[in-house]
Design a protein around this motif. Sequence first.
Motif, PDB file in Angstrom:
ATOM      1  N   PHE A   8       0.856  -1.269  -0.014  1.00 42.33           N
ATOM      2  CA  PHE A   8      -0.001  -0.024   0.019  1.00 42.33           C
ATOM      3  C   PHE A   8       0.976   1.290  -0.027  1.00 42.33           C
ATOM      4  CE2 PHE A   8       0.965  -0.489   4.463  1.00 42.33           C
ATOM      5  CZ  PHE A   8       0.887   0.800   5.120  1.00 42.33           C
ATOM      6  N   ILE A   9       0.130   2.360  -0.326  1.00 45.08           N
ATOM      7  CA  ILE A   9       0.733   3.700  -0.273  1.00 45.08           C
ATOM      8  C   ILE A   9       0.368   4.502   0.819  1.00 45.08           C
ATOM      9  CG2 ILE A   9       1.242   5.869  -1.272  1.00 45.08           C
ATOM     10  CD1 ILE A   9       1.294   4.394  -4.095  1.00 45.08           C
ATOM     11  N   ASP A  10       0.945   4.774   1.893  1.00 51.67           N
ATOM     12  CA  ASP A  10       0.622   5.392   2.908  1.00 51.67           C
ATOM     13  C   ASP A  10       0.292   7.095   2.530  1.00 51.67           C
ATOM     14  OD1 ASP A  10      -0.222   6.477   5.605  1.00 51.67           O
ATOM     15  OD2 ASP A  10       1.327   5.087   6.476  1.00 51.67           O
ATOM     16  N   LYS A  11      -0.694   7.324   2.581  1.00 56.99           N
ATOM     17  CA  LYS A  11      -0.931   8.844   2.149  1.00 56.99           C
ATOM     18  C   LYS A  11      -0.594   9.711   3.189  1.00 56.99           C
ATOM     19  CE  LYS A  11      -2.641   8.260  -1.987  1.00 56.99           C
ATOM     20  NZ  LYS A  11      -2.045   8.693  -3.174  1.00 56.99           N
ATOM     21  N   GLU A  12      -0.834   9.401   4.407  1.00 60.55           N
ATOM     22  CA  GLU A  12      -0.229   9.893   5.639  1.00 60.55           C
ATOM     23  C   GLU A  12       0.991  10.105   6.027  1.00 60.55           C
ATOM     24  OE1 GLU A  12      -2.739   9.090   9.074  1.00 60.55           O
ATOM     25  OE2 GLU A  12      -4.484   9.443   8.092  1.00 60.55           O
ATOM     26  N   ASP A  13       2.185   9.176   5.072  1.00 58.70           N
ATOM     27  CA  ASP A  13       3.386   9.136   5.207  1.00 58.70           C
ATOM     28  C   ASP A  13       4.148   9.762   4.123  1.00 58.70           C
ATOM     29  OD1 ASP A  13       5.769   8.766   6.028  1.00 58.70           O
ATOM     30  OD2 ASP A  13       5.848   6.683   6.207  1.00 58.70           O
ATOM     31  N   ASN A  14       3.463  10.864   3.473  1.00 62.38           N
ATOM     32  CA  ASN A  14       4.228  11.493   2.344  1.00 62.38           C
ATOM     33  C   ASN A  14       4.301  10.509   1.149  1.00 62.38           C
ATOM     34  OD1 ASN A  14       4.763  14.051   3.577  1.00 62.38           O
ATOM     35  ND2 ASN A  14       6.536  12.882   4.455  1.00 62.38           N
ATOM     36  N   TYR A  18       4.863   0.801   0.857  1.00 63.42           N
ATOM     37  CA  TYR A  18       5.111  -0.164   1.647  1.00 63.42           C
ATOM     38  C   TYR A  18       4.806  -1.550   0.896  1.00 63.42           C
ATOM     39  CZ  TYR A  18       5.500   2.921   5.755  1.00 63.42           C
ATOM     40  OH  TYR A  18       5.934   4.024   6.659  1.00 63.42           O
ATOM     41  N   GLU A  19       5.912  -2.298   1.047  1.00 58.36           N
ATOM     42  CA  GLU A  19       5.813  -3.556   0.261  1.00 58.36           C
ATOM     43  C   GLU A  19       5.632  -4.686   1.227  1.00 58.36           C
ATOM     44  OE1 GLU A  19       5.730  -4.196  -2.902  1.00 58.36           O
ATOM     45  OE2 GLU A  19       6.838  -2.335  -3.865  1.00 58.36           O
ATOM     46  N   ALA A  20       4.922  -5.787   0.847  1.00 64.19           N
ATOM     47  CA  ALA A  20       4.666  -6.778   1.790  1.00 64.19           C
ATOM     48  C   ALA A  20       6.139  -7.353   2.364  1.00 64.19           C
ATOM     49  CB  ALA A  20       4.086  -7.969   1.030  1.00 64.19           C
ATOM     50  N   GLY A  21       6.115  -7.662   3.635  1.00 60.82           N
ATOM     51  CA  GLY A  21       7.494  -7.963   4.184  1.00 60.82           C
ATOM     52  C   GLY A  21       8.113  -7.070   4.935  1.00 60.82           C
ATOM     53  N   GLU A  22       7.986  -5.681   4.916  1.00 64.56           N
ATOM     54  CA  GLU A  22       8.765  -4.648   5.262  1.00 64.56           C
ATOM     55  C   GLU A  22       8.033  -4.238   6.588  1.00 64.56           C
ATOM     56  OE1 GLU A  22      10.179  -2.071   1.300  1.00 64.56           O
ATOM     57  OE2 GLU A  22       8.004  -1.432   2.567  1.00 64.56           O
TER      58      GLU A  22
END
Length: 64
Positions: A8-14, A18-22
Amino acid sequence: MYKVINRFIDKEDNDTLYEAGEVYPKGNYKPSKKRIELLLKEHPSYNCKFIEKVKEEKKPSDKG
């Protein structure tokens, strides 16, 4: 500590990707409790969860 289980792309974190496993969150970003709860629950539009809580294992002490 949390682990990403679905990309997913975190819109609240600029718009951080985020890729699976991170590990979530990256760097110095401090998400709110509400944001974490949202990502832990199944999203109604995407029908998936984005992060999961990781149990931190206690390291055995060096005392013997």
